[in-house]
Design an enzyme around this catalytic site. Sequence first.
Site, mmCIF file in Angstrom:
data_model
loop_
_atom_site.group_PDB
_atom_site.id
_atom_site.type_symbol
_atom_site.label_atom_id
_atom_site.label_comp_id
_atom_site.label_asym_id
_atom_site.label_seq_id
_atom_site.Cartn_x
_atom_site.Cartn_y
_atom_site.Cartn_z
ATOM 1 N N LYS A 279 0.350 25.521 62.233
ATOM 2 C CA LYS A 279 0.101 24.481 63.252
ATOM 3 C C LYS A 279 -0.210 25.179 64.584
ATOM 4 C CE LYS A 279 2.310 20.440 63.167
ATOM 5 N NZ LYS A 279 3.276 19.319 63.370
ATOM 6 N N GLU A 364 13.181 7.664 56.827
ATOM 7 C CA GLU A 364 13.918 6.648 57.589
ATOM 8 C C GLU A 364 14.850 5.841 56.691
ATOM 9 O OE1 GLU A 364 10.707 7.304 58.052
ATOM 10 O OE2 GLU A 364 10.576 7.854 60.170
ATOM 11 N N ARG A 392 10.324 1.016 58.149
ATOM 12 C CA ARG A 392 10.531 1.718 56.883
ATOM 13 C C ARG A 392 11.944 1.507 56.346
ATOM 14 N NH1 ARG A 392 7.138 6.175 55.531
ATOM 15 N NH2 ARG A 392 5.136 5.121 55.182
HETATM 16 C C1 LIG Z 1 7.262 7.061 58.712
HETATM 17 C C2 LIG Z 1 6.966 8.010 59.843
HETATM 18 N N1 LIG Z 1 7.992 8.599 60.497
HETATM 19 C C3 LIG Z 1 7.757 9.439 61.531
HETATM 20 C C4 LIG Z 1 6.464 9.701 61.928
HETATM 21 C C5 LIG Z 1 6.198 10.583 63.143
HETATM 22 N N2 LIG Z 1 5.450 11.784 62.772
HETATM 23 C C6 LIG Z 1 4.165 11.900 63.007
HETATM 24 S S1 LIG Z 1 3.537 13.339 62.486
HETATM 25 C C7 LIG Z 1 5.072 13.869 61.974
HETATM 26 C C8 LIG Z 1 5.257 15.213 61.367
HETATM 27 C C9 LIG Z 1 4.342 15.345 60.168
HETATM 28 O O1 LIG Z 1 4.573 16.605 59.571
HETATM 29 P P1 LIG Z 1 3.566 17.048 58.439
HETATM 30 O O2 LIG Z 1 3.400 15.971 57.464
HETATM 31 O O3 LIG Z 1 4.061 18.359 57.940
HETATM 32 O O4 LIG Z 1 2.181 17.204 59.185
HETATM 33 P P2 LIG Z 1 1.772 18.317 60.274
HETATM 34 O O5 LIG Z 1 1.932 17.663 61.616
HETATM 35 O O6 LIG Z 1 2.682 19.491 60.088
HETATM 36 O O7 LIG Z 1 0.337 18.653 59.972
HETATM 37 C C10 LIG Z 1 6.013 12.882 62.187
HETATM 38 C C11 LIG Z 1 7.449 13.011 61.849
HETATM 39 C C12 LIG Z 1 5.425 9.055 61.229
HETATM 40 N N3 LIG Z 1 4.125 9.231 61.600
HETATM 41 N N4 LIG Z 1 5.691 8.242 60.191
HETATM 42 MG MG LIG Z 2 3.732 20.239 58.511
#
Ligand SMILES: Cc1ncc(C[n+]2csc(CCOP(=O)(O)OP(=O)(O)O)c2C)c(N)n1
Ligand SMILES: [Mg+2]
Length: 632
Positions: A279, A364, A392
């Site tokens: 990232k 969640e 959720r």
């Molecule tokens: C149900 C839900 N909970 C929390 C979030 C907030 N959120 C957005 S991106 C993220 C992290 C995502 O991590 P990953 O899937 O590894 O993607 P990356 O950002 O590392 O590419 C979170 C927790 C969300 N979008 N949806």
């Molecule tokens: Mg990730």
Amino acid sequence: MTLLETIEGPADIKQLNAGQLADLAGEIRHFLIDKVLRTGGHLGPNLGTVELTIALHRVFDSPRDRILWDTGHQAYVHKILTGRREGFDRLRQKGGLSGYPSRAESEHDTIENSHASTVLSYADGLAKGFRLRGETDRAVVAVIGDGALTGGMAWEALNNISGAPDRPVVIVVNDNGRSYAPTTGGLATYLAGLRTSPDYERFLEWSKHQLRQTPKLYEALHAVKAGLKDMLAPQGLFADLGLKYLGPVDGHDIAAVEAALRQAAGFGGPVVVHCLTRKGHGYRRAEDDERDHHHAVGVSDPATGEPLGSPGPSWTSVFGAELVEIGRERPEVVAVTAAMLQPTGLAAYAEEFPDRVFDVGIAEQHAVTSAAGLAMAGMVPVVAVYSTFLNRGFDQLLMDVAMHSCPVVFVLDRAGVTGDDGASHNGMWDLPVLGIVPGLRVAAPRDGASLRGALREAVAITEGPSAIRFPKGPVGPDIPAVDQHDGIDVLHRSPGDDVLLVSVGAMAATACAAARRLTEEGLGVTVVDPAWIKPVSPSLIKLAEQYRLVVTVEDGLRVGGYGSLLAQELRDAGVPAPVSGFGIPQRFLDHGKRADILAECGLSPEDLARSIRLRIAADRAPGVRRVEEESR
Ligand SMILES: Cc1ncc(C[n+]2csc(CCOP(=O)(O)OP(=O)(O)O)c2C)c(N)n1
Ligand SMILES: [Mg+2]
Ligand SMILES: CC(=O)[C@@H](O)[C@H](O)COP(=O)(O)O
């Protein structure tokens, strides 16, 4: 003209050679850093998917093949490669490019919902549908992050996908080891274990450097290495589930990813391509940002990367600081987050009480019910979650927490209109949802002082759950009461009984500004802030008897929101005053700035005053067309 300026669609990258692809990746990276710093957005995640996205669009034929993005915040490169480069100057602006996939923008886009862990379910459904329609030549490719893979829904889908050996779904795990912070839990540990040894990495880098001198040999060896790896790859969780596993692949090596994707494309059944990415890759400020590798940045100086404008303390920071104070006084108070420790303000609490904060991943549902377990063990759990993501865990809130009268405190950040992140991020559904939960108390503080007060009251409630909701952004100055009426704060009062204006939470400043306008026109307006909006206070019901019109204003869905709840209570109590509720209309709101969207919903002081004025005029002259109660 740069190479990037020649790319109008995926077809334009399919003939590029390795050197051109490397140049293109560099140009895209530079483009992302420049544009996203100017507008704000998800810089880190998209810097991590540059090479991966290029490879995806070289191997698959979007839009006939569907390339799906989980959460969608990492799809900027997908947008650049599908003809939307010009739109980035207005990223996340009203009428501009969405920060997530958007079917209105492009036939290449599918999932608009920014809630994580959904992509594999979409993919399972699409693959079933294509098969039923005989369109078996259409690939379904699902890109899911390591964080999103910690969401329960992803495993519901994997259970189905892995149960159908002939279901041709290509699952690309974009594993950067992080959600915001490093991804937690056994799955994260498992994925990390799939990574190759450091020695192998060093050899890999050396051999790639040597071989780049002879591209043809480099590409040939890449295919051999990918094949070798496939044979030697550890049989593990995915393989045990019946999924073919390819990887781990260097997600920043276009040729390596392409080789793995081509192999996956020809497999004919469910296959996992495990890509290792970073990232923020290629931007030192992001790579060095241990907080979240520039997961989401605000408007910043494109030259230095320094954030522009510091709007003062946020609602989140007020909550986080007060919780630490409470934690020092009450050892039984614990905190639960769903992979959002920093964004929900729990970092300081985790710093001071590392054993009393639980990051459960993007889960969640588990966050809520595990909090019920914590409460049953005698703890006082505070579940900090963005309002929209509580959706959720609604069943868990209703059945596992409220039905068991567990004293869990839900702190709902980003309640109301958030704006930048589009329709699925607005915290506009919490009041209708919370309104139907028996025994749940709800507070909507109007400023920092009342947030601190509500939090202290909530953690002291022992007979059942409570929720506190507040919006995104700066908290602003405290709004003092000018009087009290039977325990209810009076924020504005002018002589007369024309209007009782009940303000919900952060709408207080708007309500008072509207009241001042109406007072100047000679109307008698009283503005009150109930603070604890559920259950409805008997004092408020009694007060309402004295007025000709009751108006509510809330930063939440109008239908089923607080206004509906109060109207019901007033009718049940036989209070004759009509109720006019103002809030967010029942539609999915396009992205834009919070203030602009609230204004579009008729929730500016001017529009609120105008609507109330029209309503009073209509009531005084019943023949006059009644003002549309529905906010515009
Ligand atoms: C149900 C839900 N909970 C929390 C979030 C907030 N959120 C957005 S991106 C993220 C992290 C995502 O991590 P990953 O899937 O590894 O993607 P990356 O950002 O590392 O590419 C979170 C927790 C969300 N979008 N949806
Ligand atoms: Mg990730
Ligand atoms: C994609 C996602 O869900 C989060 O990254 C979200 O964009 C964060 O929103 P805030 O910027 O309000 O923290």
